[in-house]
Design an enzyme around this catalytic site. Structure first.
Site, PDB file in Angstrom:
ATOM      1  N   GLU A 163       0.811  -1.230   0.000  1.00  0.00           N
ATOM      2  CA  GLU A 163       0.000   0.000   0.000  1.00  0.00           C
ATOM      3  C   GLU A 163       0.842   1.277   0.000  1.00  0.00           C
ATOM      4  O   GLU A 163       0.298   2.363  -0.209  1.00  0.00           O
ATOM      5  CB  GLU A 163      -0.967  -0.029   1.207  1.00  0.00           C
ATOM      6  CG  GLU A 163      -2.045  -1.099   1.045  1.00  0.00           C
ATOM      7  CD  GLU A 163      -2.795  -1.429   2.329  1.00  0.00           C
ATOM      8  OE1 GLU A 163      -2.124  -1.680   3.349  1.00  0.00           O
ATOM      9  OE2 GLU A 163      -4.033  -1.425   2.312  1.00  0.00           O
ATOM     10  N   ASP A 178     -11.648  -6.749  -2.430  1.00  0.00           N
ATOM     11  CA  ASP A 178     -12.476  -7.967  -2.298  1.00  0.00           C
ATOM     12  C   ASP A 178     -13.825  -7.544  -1.728  1.00  0.00           C
ATOM     13  O   ASP A 178     -13.985  -6.411  -1.282  1.00  0.00           O
ATOM     14  CB  ASP A 178     -11.789  -8.966  -1.354  1.00  0.00           C
ATOM     15  CG  ASP A 178     -11.565  -8.357   0.025  1.00  0.00           C
ATOM     16  OD1 ASP A 178     -10.479  -7.820   0.255  1.00  0.00           O
ATOM     17  OD2 ASP A 178     -12.489  -8.379   0.866  1.00  0.00           O
TER      18      ASP A 178
HETATM   19  N1  ADE Z   1      -8.802  -5.229   3.760  1.00  0.00           N
HETATM   20  C1  ADE Z   1      -9.058  -5.640   2.520  1.00  0.00           C
HETATM   21  N2  ADE Z   1     -10.060  -6.547   2.502  1.00  0.00           N
HETATM   22  C2  ADE Z   1     -10.450  -6.686   3.790  1.00  0.00           C
HETATM   23  C3  ADE Z   1     -11.426  -7.492   4.423  1.00  0.00           C
HETATM   24  N3  ADE Z   1     -12.204  -8.310   3.728  1.00  0.00           N
HETATM   25  N4  ADE Z   1     -11.542  -7.407   5.770  1.00  0.00           N
HETATM   26  C4  ADE Z   1     -10.743  -6.577   6.482  1.00  0.00           C
HETATM   27  N5  ADE Z   1      -9.792  -5.813   5.925  1.00  0.00           N
HETATM   28  C5  ADE Z   1      -9.639  -5.865   4.594  1.00  0.00           C
END
Ligand code: ADE
Length: 230
Positions: A11, A198
């Site tokens: 990041e 996601d």
């Molecule tokens: N960062 C990226 N995806 C995430 C998720 N599903 N839960 C927590 N932090 C995240």
């Protein structure tokens, strides 16, 4: 001086590449890169994963590095059913969804005896971030709303539904609210920028691995444009 935080190397690495680094300052396990991006004085740091790491790091960034404002760049899991991988979220406010004193009658996420547990982003920085996002993204949806944080990588449809229903969250991640909490206490303006890696469902860990780089790149592009406008 503007502080920029990301949780993981993925990041911050792309911003580090375009940064003119004048000095690297190590405090404990944190490395603060001091220098310039597009002629703006910045301090860039990787805070590590989770709320405690983010809190320690943002406190040091403000108190030791003396930054006047804080930007956060990174990826998140989508909570709003309309959100897609690659979309952008700009924080209006943030909450620690796993703070639970419901046994005393408080709502989920409410931290007793604090003035506010809904940590508000700087309105000016939110407006700049929106303008910047409109300048650079044509095919992405931009969501401006609440981000929630907790010490869990969310990979559950029930949990996403709960986060949407109780908090009206756009996305979930593991650091933003903690940075925001520190900024509220230390009275520094901030905004959190996230791109969706996601959808926090049963496929989340696989999607995360596949899309983390792309999403981190989106967030970095937005930070770059914000720095031009700030
Ligand atoms: N960062 C990226 N995806 C995430 C998720 N599903 N839960 C927590 N932090 C995240």
């Amino acid at each position: 001086m503007i502080g920029i935080i990301g949780a993981m190397n993925e990041e911050i690495v792309q911003l580090k590449e375009i940064m003119k680094i004048d000095e690297t300052i190590k405090i404990g396990d944190f490395e603060f890169f001091k220098g310039e991006i597009f002629g703006k004085k910045v301090v860039l740091v990787e805070c590590g994963i989770g709320k405690v790491n983010a809190a320690i790091c943002s406190t040091l960034l403000i108190q030791e590095m003396k930054v006047e404002k804080v930007l956060f760049t990174g990826v998140a899991g989508g909570v709003n059913p309309e959100i897609e991988i690659g979309d952008i979220v700009i924080s209006t406010d943030l909450m620690e969804y796993d703070f639970d004193c419901t046994a005393f009658g408080y709502k989920n996420g409410v931290i007793p005896r604090m003035e506010s547990s809904e940590f508000k982003s700087c309105e000016n920085l939110v407006a700049i971030a929106n303008k910047a996002a409109k300048n650079i993204f044509e095919n992405k949806k931009i969501f401006t709303g609440r981000i929630v944080s907790g010490d869990t990588f969310v990979a559950s449809v029930e949990k996403i539904r709960w986060l949407r229903e109780i908090f009206n969250a756009e996305c979930t991640e593991m650091e933003g609210a903690s940075v925001a909490h520190v900024c509220q206490v230390l009275k520094k303006p901030f905004v959190i920028i996230r791109s969706i890696s996601d959808k926090a469902n049963h496929e989340a860990s696989v999607n995360f691995d596949e899309f983390v780089k792309l999403a981190a790149q989106n967030s970095k592009r937005l930070i770059e444009e914000i720095l031009k406008l700030i």
